[in-house]
Design a protein around this motif. Structure first.
Motif, short mmCIF file in Angstrom:
data_model
loop_
_atom_site.label_atom_id
_atom_site.label_comp_id
_atom_site.label_asym_id
_atom_site.label_seq_id
_atom_site.Cartn_x
_atom_site.Cartn_y
_atom_site.Cartn_z
N ASP A 87 0.87 -1.17 0.00
CA ASP A 87 0.00 0.00 0.00
C ASP A 87 0.91 1.22 0.00
OD1 ASP A 87 -2.36 -1.43 0.09
OD2 ASP A 87 -2.64 -1.22 2.24
N VAL A 88 0.89 1.98 -1.07
CA VAL A 88 1.69 3.19 -1.17
C VAL A 88 0.86 4.31 -0.57
CG1 VAL A 88 2.85 4.76 -2.76
CG2 VAL A 88 2.85 2.30 -3.22
N ARG A 89 1.29 4.81 0.56
CA ARG A 89 0.50 5.71 1.39
C ARG A 89 0.58 7.17 0.90
NH1 ARG A 89 -1.06 3.45 6.18
NH2 ARG A 89 -2.85 4.75 5.72
N ALA A 90 0.01 7.43 -0.23
CA ALA A 90 0.07 8.76 -0.84
C ALA A 90 -0.94 9.74 -0.24
CB ALA A 90 -0.16 8.65 -2.34
N GLY A 91 -2.00 9.22 0.39
CA GLY A 91 -3.07 10.09 0.89
C GLY A 91 -3.22 10.09 2.39
N THR A 92 -2.20 9.68 3.11
CA THR A 92 -2.28 9.59 4.57
C THR A 92 -2.73 10.92 5.18
OG1 THR A 92 -0.54 7.94 4.59
CG2 THR A 92 -0.99 9.05 6.67
N GLY A 93 -3.76 10.84 6.01
CA GLY A 93 -4.27 12.01 6.71
C GLY A 93 -5.26 12.84 5.92
N LEU A 94 -5.44 12.53 4.65
CA LEU A 94 -6.38 13.28 3.82
C LEU A 94 -7.71 12.53 3.75
CD1 LEU A 94 -3.98 14.20 0.88
CD2 LEU A 94 -4.55 15.58 2.91
N VAL A 95 -8.79 13.28 3.55
CA VAL A 95 -10.11 12.68 3.45
C VAL A 95 -10.87 13.31 2.29
CG1 VAL A 95 -10.26 12.08 5.91
CG2 VAL A 95 -11.15 14.28 5.11
N GLU A 125 -19.24 4.71 3.59
CA GLU A 125 -19.46 5.00 5.01
C GLU A 125 -18.34 4.47 5.90
OE1 GLU A 125 -21.90 3.22 3.17
OE2 GLU A 125 -22.79 5.15 2.60
N GLU A 126 -17.58 3.48 5.43
CA GLU A 126 -16.55 2.85 6.26
C GLU A 126 -15.12 3.14 5.83
OE1 GLU A 126 -17.17 -1.32 6.87
OE2 GLU A 126 -19.34 -1.07 6.89
N ASN A 127 -14.89 3.34 4.55
CA ASN A 127 -13.53 3.44 4.02
C ASN A 127 -13.33 4.69 3.18
OD1 ASN A 127 -12.62 0.70 4.86
ND2 ASN A 127 -14.26 0.07 3.47
N GLU A 128 -12.12 5.20 3.21
CA GLU A 128 -11.74 6.29 2.33
C GLU A 128 -11.38 5.72 0.95
OE1 GLU A 128 -11.78 9.56 2.42
OE2 GLU A 128 -12.59 9.64 4.45
N SER A 129 -11.26 6.56 -0.02
CA SER A 129 -10.91 6.14 -1.38
C SER A 129 -9.51 5.55 -1.44
CB SER A 129 -10.97 7.33 -2.34
OG SER A 129 -12.27 7.84 -2.42
N CYS A 130 -9.32 4.63 -2.37
CA CYS A 130 -7.99 4.11 -2.70
C CYS A 130 -8.01 3.71 -4.17
CB CYS A 130 -7.57 2.96 -1.80
SG CYS A 130 -8.45 1.43 -2.07
N ILE A 131 -6.83 3.52 -4.74
CA ILE A 131 -6.71 3.16 -6.15
C ILE A 131 -5.88 1.89 -6.26
CG2 ILE A 131 -5.83 3.87 -8.41
CD1 ILE A 131 -6.37 6.78 -7.60
N VAL A 132 -6.43 0.90 -6.94
CA VAL A 132 -5.74 -0.36 -7.16
C VAL A 132 -4.96 -0.25 -8.47
CG1 VAL A 132 -6.02 -2.85 -7.48
CG2 VAL A 132 -7.60 -1.60 -5.96
N MET A 133 -3.67 -0.62 -8.41
CA MET A 133 -2.79 -0.49 -9.57
C MET A 133 -1.96 -1.76 -9.75
SD MET A 133 -1.57 3.48 -9.31
CE MET A 133 -1.25 3.51 -11.09
N ARG A 134 -1.23 -1.80 -10.86
CA ARG A 134 -0.26 -2.87 -11.12
C ARG A 134 1.06 -2.22 -11.53
NH1 ARG A 134 -2.29 -8.07 -11.77
NH2 ARG A 134 -4.55 -8.14 -11.82
#
Length: 144
Positions: A87-95, A125-134
């Protein structure tokens, strides 16, 4: 009982140096100095038997905080979904929209490096956005 403080993440792959240099760009990692006695990695490579050249490569966090990434050549290609991924934590702390915009900008940067955007998982309602990549050899990872 002693606890382990350091670990490395190992990738099976077809082209170790190429994949390592991709992940250097993704994470801001660097290629460590060549082994003692060698001025360059090319010098080290040329000193090895031809069947062992390009068999492995590594990259490290220049701050010394993150794990070493080790890439080893294997004869078989990727056949199934990764059981473990980064998990590349590019959005830590952002919502919300700010997080999504940050993730999308990082996704665009990584696509330009050869990564593939698989899908965007939008906040609920439970999770913030994320992007699945290869990555460039098809290994899954997430921008989180």
């Amino acid at each position: 009982m002693a606890s382990v403080k350091k670990f490395q993440v190992t990738f099976d792959c077809a082209e170790p140096e190429h994949l390592a240099r991709f992940w250097c760009e993704v994470l801001g990692y660097v290629v460590p100095p060549p082994p003692e006695g060698f001025a360059t990695w090319d010098d080290h490579k040329q000193s090895r038997p031809s069947e062992q050249r390009d068999s492995w490569f590594a990259c490290v966090d220049p701050t010394g905080v993150g794990p070493r990434l080790y890439f080893q050549r294997v004869p078989e290609g990727k056949a199934a979904k990764n059981r473990v991924h980064l998990d590349v934590r590019a959005g830590t702390g952002l919502v919300g929209e700010e997080r999504l915009a940050t993730l999308e900008a990082e996704c665009a940067r990584l696509v330009a490096l050869g990564a593939v955007h698989e899908r965007t998982l939008y906040a609920d309602e439970e999770n913030e956005s994320c992007i699945v990549m290869r990555d460039i050899e098809g290994n899954e990872f997430c921008l989180d």
